[in-house]
Write an enzyme that holds these catalytic residues in place. Structure first.
Site, PDB file in Angstrom:
ATOM      1  N   TYR A  16       1.203 -19.347  -8.427  1.00  0.00           N
ATOM      2  CA  TYR A  16       2.505 -18.729  -7.842  1.00  0.00           C
ATOM      3  C   TYR A  16       2.382 -17.379  -8.198  1.00  0.00           C
ATOM      4  O   TYR A  16       1.672 -16.574  -8.664  1.00  0.00           O
ATOM      5  CB  TYR A  16       3.489 -19.497  -8.385  1.00  0.00           C
ATOM      6  CG  TYR A  16       4.085 -18.988  -9.869  1.00  0.00           C
ATOM      7  CD1 TYR A  16       3.454 -19.137 -10.966  1.00  0.00           C
ATOM      8  CD2 TYR A  16       4.958 -18.082  -9.926  1.00  0.00           C
ATOM      9  CE1 TYR A  16       3.697 -18.509 -12.080  1.00  0.00           C
ATOM     10  CE2 TYR A  16       5.660 -17.293 -11.155  1.00  0.00           C
ATOM     11  CZ  TYR A  16       4.644 -17.690 -12.348  1.00  0.00           C
ATOM     12  OH  TYR A  16       5.035 -17.154 -13.438  1.00  0.00           O
ATOM     13  N   ARG A  45      -3.516 -10.740  -5.676  1.00  0.00           N
ATOM     14  CA  ARG A  45      -3.604 -11.236  -6.629  1.00  0.00           C
ATOM     15  C   ARG A  45      -3.597 -13.091  -6.498  1.00  0.00           C
ATOM     16  O   ARG A  45      -3.924 -13.693  -7.293  1.00  0.00           O
ATOM     17  CB  ARG A  45      -2.120 -11.123  -7.648  1.00  0.00           C
ATOM     18  CG  ARG A  45      -2.432 -11.639  -9.084  1.00  0.00           C
ATOM     19  CD  ARG A  45      -1.417 -10.965  -9.854  1.00  0.00           C
ATOM     20  NE  ARG A  45      -0.127 -11.354  -9.506  1.00  0.00           N
ATOM     21  CZ  ARG A  45       0.753 -10.913 -10.175  1.00  0.00           C
ATOM     22  NH1 ARG A  45       1.063 -10.219 -10.984  1.00  0.00           N
ATOM     23  NH2 ARG A  45       2.069 -11.395  -9.742  1.00  0.00           N
ATOM     24  N   ARG A  66      -4.417 -39.687  -9.575  1.00  0.00           N
ATOM     25  CA  ARG A  66      -4.646 -39.000 -10.726  1.00  0.00           C
ATOM     26  C   ARG A  66      -5.971 -38.973 -11.188  1.00  0.00           C
ATOM     27  O   ARG A  66      -6.309 -40.208 -11.571  1.00  0.00           O
ATOM     28  CB  ARG A  66      -3.436 -39.386 -11.859  1.00  0.00           C
ATOM     29  CG  ARG A  66      -3.240 -38.579 -12.937  1.00  0.00           C
ATOM     30  CD  ARG A  66      -2.350 -39.026 -14.007  1.00  0.00           C
ATOM     31  NE  ARG A  66      -2.455 -38.013 -15.002  1.00  0.00           N
ATOM     32  CZ  ARG A  66      -3.062 -38.453 -16.366  1.00  0.00           C
ATOM     33  NH1 ARG A  66      -3.997 -39.195 -16.401  1.00  0.00           N
ATOM     34  NH2 ARG A  66      -3.221 -37.126 -17.245  1.00  0.00           N
ATOM     35  N   LYS A 111      -2.363 -16.630 -12.480  1.00  0.00           N
ATOM     36  CA  LYS A 111      -0.931 -16.587 -12.343  1.00  0.00           C
ATOM     37  C   LYS A 111      -0.874 -18.236 -12.298  1.00  0.00           C
ATOM     38  O   LYS A 111      -0.336 -18.698 -11.002  1.00  0.00           O
ATOM     39  CB  LYS A 111      -0.123 -15.984 -11.579  1.00  0.00           C
ATOM     40  CG  LYS A 111       1.426 -15.685 -11.764  1.00  0.00           C
ATOM     41  CD  LYS A 111       1.823 -14.478 -10.877  1.00  0.00           C
ATOM     42  CE  LYS A 111       3.358 -14.549 -11.012  1.00  0.00           C
ATOM     43  NZ  LYS A 111       4.218 -14.350 -12.559  1.00  0.00           N
ATOM     44  N   GLU A 118       2.257  -9.610 -24.134  1.00  0.00           N
ATOM     45  CA  GLU A 118       3.138  -9.247 -22.997  1.00  0.00           C
ATOM     46  C   GLU A 118       4.314 -10.249 -23.216  1.00  0.00           C
ATOM     47  O   GLU A 118       4.587 -10.962 -24.323  1.00  0.00           O
ATOM     48  CB  GLU A 118       2.542  -9.753 -21.587  1.00  0.00           C
ATOM     49  CG  GLU A 118       2.176 -11.240 -21.511  1.00  0.00           C
ATOM     50  CD  GLU A 118       1.402 -11.478 -20.206  1.00  0.00           C
ATOM     51  OE1 GLU A 118       1.785 -10.820 -19.273  1.00  0.00           O
ATOM     52  OE2 GLU A 118       0.742 -12.462 -20.201  1.00  0.00           O
TER      53      GLU A 118
HETATM   54  N1  PDD Z   1       6.595 -13.192 -13.805  1.00  0.00           N
HETATM   55  N2  PDD Z   1       3.439 -11.272 -17.264  1.00  0.00           N
HETATM   56  C1  PDD Z   1       3.867 -12.662 -17.169  1.00  0.00           C
HETATM   57  C2  PDD Z   1       3.355 -13.861 -18.101  1.00  0.00           C
HETATM   58  C3  PDD Z   1       4.819 -12.889 -15.768  1.00  0.00           C
HETATM   59  O1  PDD Z   1       5.015 -14.233 -15.827  1.00  0.00           O
HETATM   60  C4  PDD Z   1       5.098 -12.167 -15.070  1.00  0.00           C
HETATM   61  C5  PDD Z   1       5.711 -12.230 -13.842  1.00  0.00           C
HETATM   62  C6  PDD Z   1       4.572 -10.620 -15.364  1.00  0.00           C
HETATM   63  C7  PDD Z   1       4.914  -9.506 -14.545  1.00  0.00           C
HETATM   64  O2  PDD Z   1       4.177  -9.523 -13.199  1.00  0.00           O
HETATM   65  P1  PDD Z   1       4.652  -9.054 -11.814  1.00  0.00           P
HETATM   66  O3  PDD Z   1       4.920  -7.503 -12.375  1.00  0.00           O
HETATM   67  O4  PDD Z   1       3.449  -9.035 -10.963  1.00  0.00           O
HETATM   68  O5  PDD Z   1       5.892  -9.671 -11.505  1.00  0.00           O
HETATM   69  C8  PDD Z   1       3.630 -10.397 -16.381  1.00  0.00           C
HETATM   70  C9  PDD Z   1       7.407 -13.700 -12.784  1.00  0.00           C
HETATM   71  C10 PDD Z   1       8.290 -12.640 -12.048  1.00  0.00           C
HETATM   72  C11 PDD Z   1       8.029 -15.040 -12.877  1.00  0.00           C
HETATM   73  O6  PDD Z   1       7.379 -15.766 -13.504  1.00  0.00           O
HETATM   74  O7  PDD Z   1       9.306 -15.207 -12.644  1.00  0.00           O
END
Ligand code: PDD
Length: 288
Positions: A33, A52, A100, A150, A183
Protein backbone atom coordinates in the site's frame (compact mmCIF):
# COMPACT_ATOMS: atom_id res chain seq x y z
CA UNK A 1 -15.42 10.59 5.68
CA UNK A 2 -14.84 8.81 2.39
CA UNK A 3 -17.96 8.69 0.20
CA UNK A 4 -16.83 6.87 -2.91
CA UNK A 5 -14.17 4.16 -3.16
CA UNK A 6 -12.41 2.82 -6.25
CA UNK A 7 -12.36 -1.01 -6.34
CA UNK A 8 -11.18 -2.96 -9.38
CA UNK A 9 -12.50 -0.63 -12.07
CA UNK A 10 -15.55 0.76 -10.26
CA UNK A 11 -16.25 3.84 -8.18
CA UNK A 12 -18.64 2.56 -5.50
CA UNK A 13 -20.45 4.05 -2.52
CA UNK A 14 -18.29 3.53 0.59
CA UNK A 15 -20.46 0.80 2.19
CA UNK A 16 -20.81 -1.13 -1.07
CA UNK A 17 -17.09 -1.26 -1.85
CA UNK A 18 -15.94 -4.86 -1.36
CA UNK A 19 -13.23 -7.36 -2.26
CA UNK A 20 -13.54 -11.15 -2.51
CA UNK A 21 -13.44 -13.30 0.69
CA UNK A 22 -10.47 -15.20 -0.76
CA UNK A 23 -8.52 -12.10 -1.62
CA UNK A 24 -4.91 -12.85 -0.65
CA UNK A 25 -4.63 -9.44 0.97
CA UNK A 26 -7.37 -10.55 3.38
CA UNK A 27 -6.07 -14.10 3.95
CA UNK A 28 -2.28 -13.66 3.92
CA UNK A 29 -1.56 -9.93 4.15
CA UNK A 30 -0.30 -10.51 0.59
CA UNK A 31 -0.66 -6.85 -0.34
CA UNK A 32 1.18 -3.55 -0.45
CA UNK A 33 0.00 0.00 0.00
CA UNK A 34 0.82 3.70 -0.12
CA UNK A 35 -0.54 6.74 1.67
CA UNK A 36 -0.20 9.96 -0.32
CA UNK A 37 -1.00 13.42 1.01
CA UNK A 38 -3.41 15.64 -0.91
CA UNK A 39 -2.83 19.35 -0.43
CA UNK A 40 -4.69 22.05 -2.29
CA UNK A 41 -6.10 19.34 -4.64
CA UNK A 42 -2.56 18.31 -5.62
CA UNK A 43 -0.63 15.18 -4.65
CA UNK A 44 2.48 15.58 -2.52
CA UNK A 45 5.53 13.58 -3.69
CA UNK A 46 3.42 11.30 -5.90
CA UNK A 47 6.37 10.27 -8.10
CA UNK A 48 8.30 8.95 -5.10
CA UNK A 49 5.25 7.19 -3.66
CA UNK A 50 4.50 5.47 -6.98
CA UNK A 51 8.16 4.52 -7.38
CA UNK A 52 8.11 2.96 -3.92
CA UNK A 53 4.88 1.13 -4.77
CA UNK A 54 6.60 -0.33 -7.85
CA UNK A 55 9.52 -1.42 -5.70
CA UNK A 56 7.24 -3.06 -3.10
CA UNK A 57 5.38 -4.90 -5.89
CA UNK A 58 8.66 -5.99 -7.47
CA UNK A 59 10.12 -7.30 -4.18
CA UNK A 60 7.04 -9.55 -3.80
CA UNK A 61 6.83 -10.55 -7.50
CA UNK A 62 3.36 -9.02 -7.61
CA UNK A 63 1.82 -7.73 -10.83
CA UNK A 64 1.18 -4.01 -11.36
CA UNK A 65 -2.55 -3.34 -11.60
CA UNK A 66 -2.00 -0.56 -14.17
CA UNK A 67 0.54 2.03 -15.34
CA UNK A 68 1.48 4.99 -13.10
CA UNK A 69 -0.36 7.28 -15.52
CA UNK A 70 -3.55 5.26 -15.15
CA UNK A 71 -3.06 5.10 -11.37
CA UNK A 72 -2.78 8.89 -11.23
CA UNK A 73 -6.01 9.13 -13.21
CA UNK A 74 -7.85 6.80 -10.79
CA UNK A 75 -6.42 8.69 -7.80
CA UNK A 76 -7.55 12.00 -9.33
CA UNK A 77 -11.08 10.70 -9.94
CA UNK A 78 -11.32 9.29 -6.41
CA UNK A 79 -10.11 12.58 -4.94
CA UNK A 80 -12.71 14.49 -6.99
CA UNK A 81 -15.56 12.10 -6.09
CA UNK A 82 -14.77 12.69 -2.41
CA UNK A 83 -14.33 16.46 -2.73
CA UNK A 84 -10.91 16.26 -1.09
CA UNK A 85 -8.97 19.51 -1.05
CA UNK A 86 -6.65 18.61 1.82
CA UNK A 87 -6.44 15.02 3.02
CA UNK A 88 -4.96 11.72 1.97
CA UNK A 89 -5.22 8.93 -0.56
CA UNK A 90 -4.86 5.31 0.55
CA UNK A 91 -3.95 2.96 -2.27
CA UNK A 92 -3.73 -0.79 -1.80
CA UNK A 93 -2.71 -3.49 -4.27
CA UNK A 94 -3.17 -7.15 -3.39
CA UNK A 95 -2.00 -10.17 -5.35
CA UNK A 96 -5.68 -10.87 -6.01
CA UNK A 97 -8.27 -13.52 -5.13
CA UNK A 98 -7.64 -17.29 -5.42
CA UNK A 99 -8.57 -20.46 -3.46
CA UNK A 100 -6.53 -20.34 -0.25
CA UNK A 101 -3.05 -21.76 -0.81
CA UNK A 102 0.25 -20.47 0.56
CA UNK A 103 2.09 -20.69 -2.77
CA UNK A 104 1.86 -17.64 -5.01
CA UNK A 105 -0.55 -18.55 -7.82
CA UNK A 106 0.97 -18.36 -11.34
CA UNK A 107 0.78 -14.72 -12.46
CA UNK A 108 -1.38 -15.57 -15.50
CA UNK A 109 -4.08 -17.07 -13.25
CA UNK A 110 -4.65 -14.10 -10.97
CA UNK A 111 -5.61 -10.42 -11.34
CA UNK A 112 -4.33 -7.92 -8.78
CA UNK A 113 -6.91 -6.13 -6.63
CA UNK A 114 -6.67 -2.34 -6.56
CA UNK A 115 -8.44 -0.21 -3.95
CA UNK A 116 -8.17 3.58 -3.73
CA UNK A 117 -9.72 5.49 -0.84
CA UNK A 118 -9.56 9.28 -0.49
CA UNK A 119 -10.58 11.22 2.58
CA UNK A 120 -10.42 14.84 3.63
CA UNK A 121 -8.34 15.82 6.66
CA UNK A 122 -8.54 19.31 8.10
CA UNK A 123 -5.28 21.18 7.59
CA UNK A 124 -6.15 23.47 10.49
CA UNK A 125 -6.63 20.49 12.81
CA UNK A 126 -3.28 19.00 11.71
CA UNK A 127 -1.48 22.29 12.26
CA UNK A 128 -3.09 22.56 15.68
CA UNK A 129 -1.77 19.06 16.49
CA UNK A 130 1.70 20.14 15.39
CA UNK A 131 1.55 23.17 17.70
CA UNK A 132 0.90 20.74 20.56
CA UNK A 133 3.16 17.92 19.40
CA UNK A 134 2.77 14.21 20.09
CA UNK A 135 4.03 11.94 22.77
CA UNK A 136 5.42 8.45 22.07
CA UNK A 137 6.06 5.25 23.97
CA UNK A 138 8.79 2.76 23.10
CA UNK A 139 8.21 -0.95 22.52
CA UNK A 140 10.30 -3.92 21.31
CA UNK A 141 10.45 -4.17 17.52
CA UNK A 142 8.79 -7.54 16.92
CA UNK A 143 8.29 -7.03 13.16
CA UNK A 144 9.71 -9.14 10.31
CA UNK A 145 13.00 -8.70 8.44
CA UNK A 146 11.61 -6.82 5.41
CA UNK A 147 10.21 -3.61 6.89
CA UNK A 148 11.55 -1.87 3.74
CA UNK A 149 8.54 -3.28 1.85
CA UNK A 150 5.33 -1.34 2.51
CA UNK A 151 3.06 -4.34 3.12
CA UNK A 152 -0.31 -4.38 4.90
CA UNK A 153 1.05 -6.83 7.52
CA UNK A 154 0.62 -4.15 10.16
CA UNK A 155 -0.42 -6.13 13.25
CA UNK A 156 2.78 -5.31 15.19
CA UNK A 157 2.15 -1.62 14.46
CA UNK A 158 -1.50 -1.96 15.54
CA UNK A 159 -0.42 -3.63 18.81
CA UNK A 160 2.28 -1.03 19.46
CA UNK A 161 0.09 1.96 18.62
CA UNK A 162 -2.83 0.62 20.68
CA UNK A 163 -0.51 0.11 23.67
CA UNK A 164 0.81 3.66 23.11
CA UNK A 165 -2.71 5.04 23.12
CA UNK A 166 -3.53 3.15 26.35
CA UNK A 167 -0.51 4.87 27.88
CA UNK A 168 -1.87 8.23 26.70
CA UNK A 169 0.55 8.58 23.74
CA UNK A 170 -0.14 8.94 20.00
CA UNK A 171 2.74 7.02 18.41
CA UNK A 172 4.98 4.08 19.31
CA UNK A 173 8.70 3.93 18.60
CA UNK A 174 10.12 0.46 17.96
CA UNK A 175 13.37 -0.50 19.70
CA UNK A 176 15.59 -3.25 18.28
CA UNK A 177 17.29 -5.90 20.49
CA UNK A 178 20.44 -3.72 20.71
CA UNK A 179 18.52 -0.76 22.17
CA UNK A 180 18.37 1.29 18.96
CA UNK A 181 15.18 3.01 17.84
CA UNK A 182 14.24 1.72 14.41
CA UNK A 183 11.17 3.79 13.48
CA UNK A 184 7.62 4.61 14.53
CA UNK A 185 4.54 2.41 14.17
CA UNK A 186 3.57 4.47 11.11
CA UNK A 187 6.31 7.10 10.82
CA UNK A 188 10.07 7.58 10.72
CA UNK A 189 11.82 8.65 13.92
CA UNK A 190 14.14 11.64 14.28
CA UNK A 191 16.04 13.38 17.07
CA UNK A 192 18.01 16.63 17.23
CA UNK A 193 21.13 16.47 19.36
CA UNK A 194 22.23 19.23 21.76
CA UNK A 195 24.72 20.44 19.07
CA UNK A 196 21.78 20.83 16.61
CA UNK A 197 22.74 17.79 14.50
CA UNK A 198 19.69 15.95 13.19
CA UNK A 199 19.77 12.18 13.47
CA UNK A 200 17.57 9.61 11.78
CA UNK A 201 18.24 5.93 11.24
CA UNK A 202 20.00 4.89 8.05
CA UNK A 203 17.88 3.05 5.49
CA UNK A 204 18.02 -0.74 5.31
CA UNK A 205 15.58 -3.66 5.59
CA UNK A 206 14.71 -2.79 9.22
CA UNK A 207 12.78 0.38 8.33
CA UNK A 208 10.64 1.87 5.62
CA UNK A 209 12.41 4.40 3.40
CA UNK A 210 9.92 7.16 4.16
CA UNK A 211 9.07 9.55 1.34
CA UNK A 212 8.46 12.31 3.89
CA UNK A 213 11.83 11.42 5.42
CA UNK A 214 13.51 12.03 2.03
CA UNK A 215 11.69 15.34 1.51
CA UNK A 216 12.65 16.39 5.04
CA UNK A 217 16.28 15.58 4.16
CA UNK A 218 16.04 18.00 1.23
CA UNK A 219 14.53 20.63 3.55
CA UNK A 220 17.45 20.08 5.96
CA UNK A 221 19.92 20.63 3.11
CA UNK A 222 18.09 23.82 2.08
CA UNK A 223 18.37 25.16 5.60
CA UNK A 224 22.07 24.24 5.72
CA UNK A 225 21.56 22.02 8.78
CA UNK A 226 23.69 19.04 9.76
CA UNK A 227 22.27 15.51 9.29
CA UNK A 228 23.69 12.24 10.59
CA UNK A 229 22.00 9.11 9.17
CA UNK A 230 22.73 6.49 11.79
CA UNK A 231 21.08 4.36 14.45
CA UNK A 232 20.35 6.12 17.72
CA UNK A 233 19.48 4.64 21.10
CA UNK A 234 16.49 5.25 23.33
CA UNK A 235 18.91 6.85 25.83
CA UNK A 236 20.12 9.31 23.14
CA UNK A 237 16.51 10.11 22.28
CA UNK A 238 15.70 10.87 25.92
CA UNK A 239 18.72 13.21 26.09
CA UNK A 240 17.87 14.93 22.78
CA UNK A 241 17.11 18.64 22.39
CA UNK A 242 14.16 17.91 20.09
CA UNK A 243 12.44 14.92 18.52
CA UNK A 244 9.97 14.50 15.71
CA UNK A 245 8.27 12.01 13.43
CA UNK A 246 7.78 12.14 9.66
CA UNK A 247 5.08 10.48 7.56
CA UNK A 248 2.77 11.43 4.71
CA UNK A 249 -0.05 11.46 7.28
CA UNK A 250 1.62 14.08 9.51
CA UNK A 251 4.52 15.65 7.55
CA UNK A 252 7.02 16.86 10.20
CA UNK A 253 5.38 16.30 13.60
CA UNK A 254 7.04 17.43 16.85
CA UNK A 255 7.43 14.89 19.67
CA UNK A 256 7.38 16.36 23.14
CA UNK A 257 7.81 13.30 25.35
CA UNK A 258 9.08 9.73 25.14
CA UNK A 259 7.84 7.16 27.69
CA UNK A 260 6.53 10.02 29.82
CA UNK A 261 9.86 11.88 29.88
CA UNK A 262 9.92 15.37 28.42
CA UNK A 263 12.13 15.99 25.40
CA UNK A 264 13.89 19.37 25.73
CA UNK A 265 11.40 21.83 27.18
CA UNK A 266 8.49 19.45 26.63
CA UNK A 267 7.19 21.82 23.93
CA UNK A 268 7.48 21.38 20.14
CA UNK A 269 11.07 22.19 19.20
CA UNK A 270 12.06 25.38 17.38
CA UNK A 271 14.08 23.58 14.66
CA UNK A 272 11.31 20.99 14.21
CA UNK A 273 8.70 23.71 13.64
CA UNK A 274 11.09 25.50 11.27
CA UNK A 275 11.45 22.27 9.27
CA UNK A 276 7.68 21.81 9.27
CA UNK A 277 7.38 25.37 7.97
CA UNK A 278 9.69 24.82 4.98
CA UNK A 279 8.65 21.19 4.30
CA UNK A 280 6.43 21.89 1.28
CA UNK A 281 9.13 23.99 -0.40
CA UNK A 282 11.15 20.75 -0.69
CA UNK A 283 8.19 18.60 -1.84
CA UNK A 284 6.96 17.80 -5.37
CA UNK A 285 3.37 18.72 -6.24
CA UNK A 286 1.44 16.85 -8.93
CA UNK A 287 -1.80 18.06 -10.50
CA UNK A 288 -4.55 15.46 -10.62
N1 PDD B 1 2.86 5.08 7.17
N2 PDD B 1 7.55 3.93 8.67
C1 PDD B 1 6.40 3.23 8.72
C2 PDD B 1 6.41 1.91 9.43
C3 PDD B 1 5.24 3.72 8.11
O1 PDD B 1 4.11 3.00 8.15
C4 PDD B 1 5.29 4.98 7.46
C5 PDD B 1 4.09 5.56 6.78
C6 PDD B 1 6.50 5.69 7.44
C7 PDD B 1 6.65 7.01 6.75
O2 PDD B 1 6.60 6.85 5.35
P1 PDD B 1 6.11 8.03 4.40
O3 PDD B 1 6.92 9.24 4.78
O4 PDD B 1 6.46 7.58 3.03
O5 PDD B 1 4.67 8.21 4.68
C8 PDD B 1 7.62 5.12 8.04
C9 PDD B 1 1.64 5.54 6.53
C10 PDD B 1 1.46 7.01 6.56
C11 PDD B 1 0.46 4.76 7.13
O6 PDD B 1 0.63 3.56 7.26
O7 PDD B 1 -0.58 5.35 7.41
Amino acid sequence: MSRVVYVNGQYLPYWQAQVHVEDRGFQFGDAVYEVIEVRGRQLVDATSHLNRLSRSLGELSMARPMSDRALLHVIGETVRHNLVRDGQVYLQVTRGAAPRDFFFPPAETIEPTLVVIARPISKTAQDAKAQQGLTVTTTPDIRWGRCDIKTVMLLPACLAKTAARKAGAREAWFVDPDGFITEGGSSNAWIIMQDNTLVTRHIDNKILAGITRATTQRAIEKLGLQLDERSFTRAEALAAKEAFATAASMQVMPITAIDGEKIGTGQPGVMTLQLRGVFYSAAEFTDI
